[in-house]
Design a protein around this motif. Structure first.
Motif, mmCIF file in Angstrom:
data_model
loop_
_atom_site.group_PDB
_atom_site.id
_atom_site.type_symbol
_atom_site.label_atom_id
_atom_site.label_comp_id
_atom_site.label_asym_id
_atom_site.label_seq_id
_atom_site.Cartn_x
_atom_site.Cartn_y
_atom_site.Cartn_z
ATOM 1 N N ASP A 30 -9.919 30.791 36.375
ATOM 2 C CA ASP A 30 -9.400 31.725 37.369
ATOM 3 C C ASP A 30 -9.803 33.163 37.094
ATOM 4 O O ASP A 30 -9.281 34.090 37.722
ATOM 5 C CB ASP A 30 -7.881 31.616 37.449
ATOM 6 C CG ASP A 30 -7.195 31.938 36.119
ATOM 7 O OD1 ASP A 30 -7.897 32.266 35.137
ATOM 8 O OD2 ASP A 30 -5.954 31.843 36.057
ATOM 9 N N ASP A 365 -9.038 38.783 37.866
ATOM 10 C CA ASP A 365 -8.937 37.493 38.545
ATOM 11 C C ASP A 365 -10.193 37.236 39.376
ATOM 12 O O ASP A 365 -10.783 38.170 39.936
ATOM 13 C CB ASP A 365 -7.716 37.463 39.459
ATOM 14 C CG ASP A 365 -6.413 37.393 38.680
ATOM 15 O OD1 ASP A 365 -6.458 37.180 37.462
ATOM 16 O OD2 ASP A 365 -5.348 37.553 39.301
ATOM 17 N N ARG A 391 -8.321 33.558 42.916
ATOM 18 C CA ARG A 391 -7.994 33.259 41.513
ATOM 19 C C ARG A 391 -8.733 32.011 41.042
ATOM 20 O O ARG A 391 -8.189 31.148 40.376
ATOM 21 C CB ARG A 391 -6.488 33.128 41.347
ATOM 22 C CG ARG A 391 -5.778 34.475 41.325
ATOM 23 C CD ARG A 391 -4.287 34.356 41.365
ATOM 24 N NE ARG A 391 -3.832 34.042 42.712
ATOM 25 C CZ ARG A 391 -2.560 33.947 43.081
ATOM 26 N NH1 ARG A 391 -1.605 34.146 42.192
ATOM 27 N NH2 ARG A 391 -2.228 33.665 44.312
ATOM 28 N N ARG A 393 -9.866 29.520 42.708
ATOM 29 C CA ARG A 393 -9.762 28.343 43.573
ATOM 30 C C ARG A 393 -10.731 28.491 44.746
ATOM 31 O O ARG A 393 -10.640 29.453 45.514
ATOM 32 C CB ARG A 393 -8.335 28.168 44.088
ATOM 33 C CG ARG A 393 -7.333 27.915 42.972
ATOM 34 C CD ARG A 393 -5.910 28.003 43.493
ATOM 35 N NE ARG A 393 -4.944 27.915 42.403
ATOM 36 C CZ ARG A 393 -3.730 28.453 42.434
ATOM 37 N NH1 ARG A 393 -3.335 29.112 43.509
ATOM 38 N NH2 ARG A 393 -2.911 28.338 41.408
#
Length: 414
Positions: A30, A365, A391, A393
């Protein structure tokens, strides 16, 4: 979430960092682990790290929307729709709206008007990875006077003690900041008008003091000149809307000395330009909007710290229309690099999250956005997000997925 390198013809790290032609970013879980020229980043990456070649695209920090309302649906009449929905119906709709923000490349959003803690439920589910969406900061229920602007959200408070108690209740229930309705607004037709101040100086000071005591920032809803002065005097951190509204609709009452004070104080101003302006221009003509474009340009030239927020959820301010608001800043005469800072590094500073997001730098991040072409040449590319990382994803917006614009990569770092 895994380790990967994203390589593009242009990387815009954000803030005051220089653009990187033929650049790359190494994402580790992340977190951003490296950024720089493509060959250098790939060379420093652990052996076997996948490299995703994005080609003729711009890689930049994920966008930040400093002003949204997940409880509203951005329809012609969002208040009626809101009042007709109970919490059981409203919550899943809010989850969908958060996902639409992510589709638009927004990886952080600040919600400034909640009911019964619903935004916090969405926020916590996103943080846990249970649902897709941007990082959310919630103000909880806005503090307003009895019968004041947005009283129907449940935050009525009269007098210093009641204002302090309202702030404490929100913080007790998990709010990330305080929102206070310094002036009236257009959505609440029975309350004070946008140019009218709702709170006394002592009440505003109480809200700011109580928030600061617990390390929380204050976002002040302000339209009229008197309200702007009151919010500055109280020490609010961000001024929302800040239209200099007067008793004559559509005629902002500019005060150059007040604009200079806003710049000197370093307060952040969020003009909340959005797709609503497109509708206004079509229905009433672009001349209707020009006074507000002129105001924003004057603020920029004076050194006011402007940040981007859309008021998404209110009348025709769509959750997927973030780019439309930024295009209006460009039409106002702001340079592209300034507009992008408003949407990334300056917005992060306003929200107090510069240590986590807003730039592409090691340790921050992995909030990233990929758009086609060279964004410096055409901000309209923001309408067409190709890839979003929130983050770390990975999220492919539905429109991009349908066009299959991203091909499976086959390269790995040596």
């Amino acid at each position: 979430m895994t380790r990967r390198v994203l390589a593009a013809e242009l990387v815009l790290p954000g803030g005051d960092q220089e653009a990187v032609p033929d650049g790359a970013v190494l994402v580790d879980g992340d977190t951003i682990a490296d950024v720089g020229p493509r060959d250098a980043v790939i060379g420093r990456a652990p052996a076997g790290t996948p490299v995703q070649e994005l080609g003729a695209a711009t890689l930049l920090p994920g966008l930040i929307d400093c002003h949204v309302h997940l409880v509203f649906d951005a329809s012609e009449d969002p208040l009626t729709a809101f009042l007709a929905a109970d919490d059981a119906a409203l919550l899943p709709a809010m989850v969908g709206r958060a996902a639409r923000l992510l589709d638009a490349g927004v990886t952080t959003a600040r919600d400034l008007g909640d009911r019964n803690g619903l935004v916090r439920k969405v926020r916590d589910a996103i943080t846990a990875g249970d649902i897709p969406g941007p990082r959310l900061l919630s103000a909880g229920t806005p503090v307003t006077v009895t019968g004041g602007h947005c009283w129907f959200l449940g935050g009525e408070a009269d007098g210093q003690d009641a204002v302090r108690a309202a702030v404490r209740r929100n913080l007790r229930d998990g709010a990330d900041l305080t929102k206070i309705m310094v002036t009236g607004g257009t959505m609440t037709t029975t309350g004070p008008r946008p140019h009218q101040v709702q709170f006394t100086a002592a009440e505003l000071a109480a809200a700011v003091e109580e928030s600061a005591r617990f390390g929380r920032r204050v976002a002040a809803h302000v339209h009229g000149t008197e309200g702007i002065e009151a919010a500055l005097e109280a020490g609010a951190d961000t001024l929302e809307h800040c239209t200099f509204a007067s008793a004559v609709k559509g005629q902002p009452a500019h005060k150059h000395e007040l604009i200079d004070r806003m710049a000197a104080d370093g307060v952040f101003v969020c003009p909340t330009f959005s797709s609503t302006l497109d509708s206004v221009a079509r229905e009433r003509g672009a001349d209707t909007i020009q006074p507000y474009l002129d105001l924003v340009r004057r603020e920029y030239e004076a050194g006011v710290r402007l940040v981007a927020g859309t008021d998404a959820g209110v009348h025709l301010a769509t959750f997927e229309g973030y780019a439309e608001g930024l295009l209006w800043y460009e039409r106002a005469g702001l340079p592209v690099d300034a507009v992008l800072k408003m949407a990334t590094s300056e917005a992060a500073a306003a929200l107090g999250v510069s240590d986590r997001t807003g730039r592409i730098a090691p340790g921050l991040d992995a909030d990233l956005l990929v758009v086609p072409g060279d964004l410096r040449e055409d901000l309209r590319a923001l309408r067409d997000p190709l890839l979003v990382l929130a983050r770390g994803r990975v999220h492919v917006p539905p429109a991009a997925a349908e066009r299959a614009v991203l091909r499976p990569q086959e390269k790995v770092a040596p």
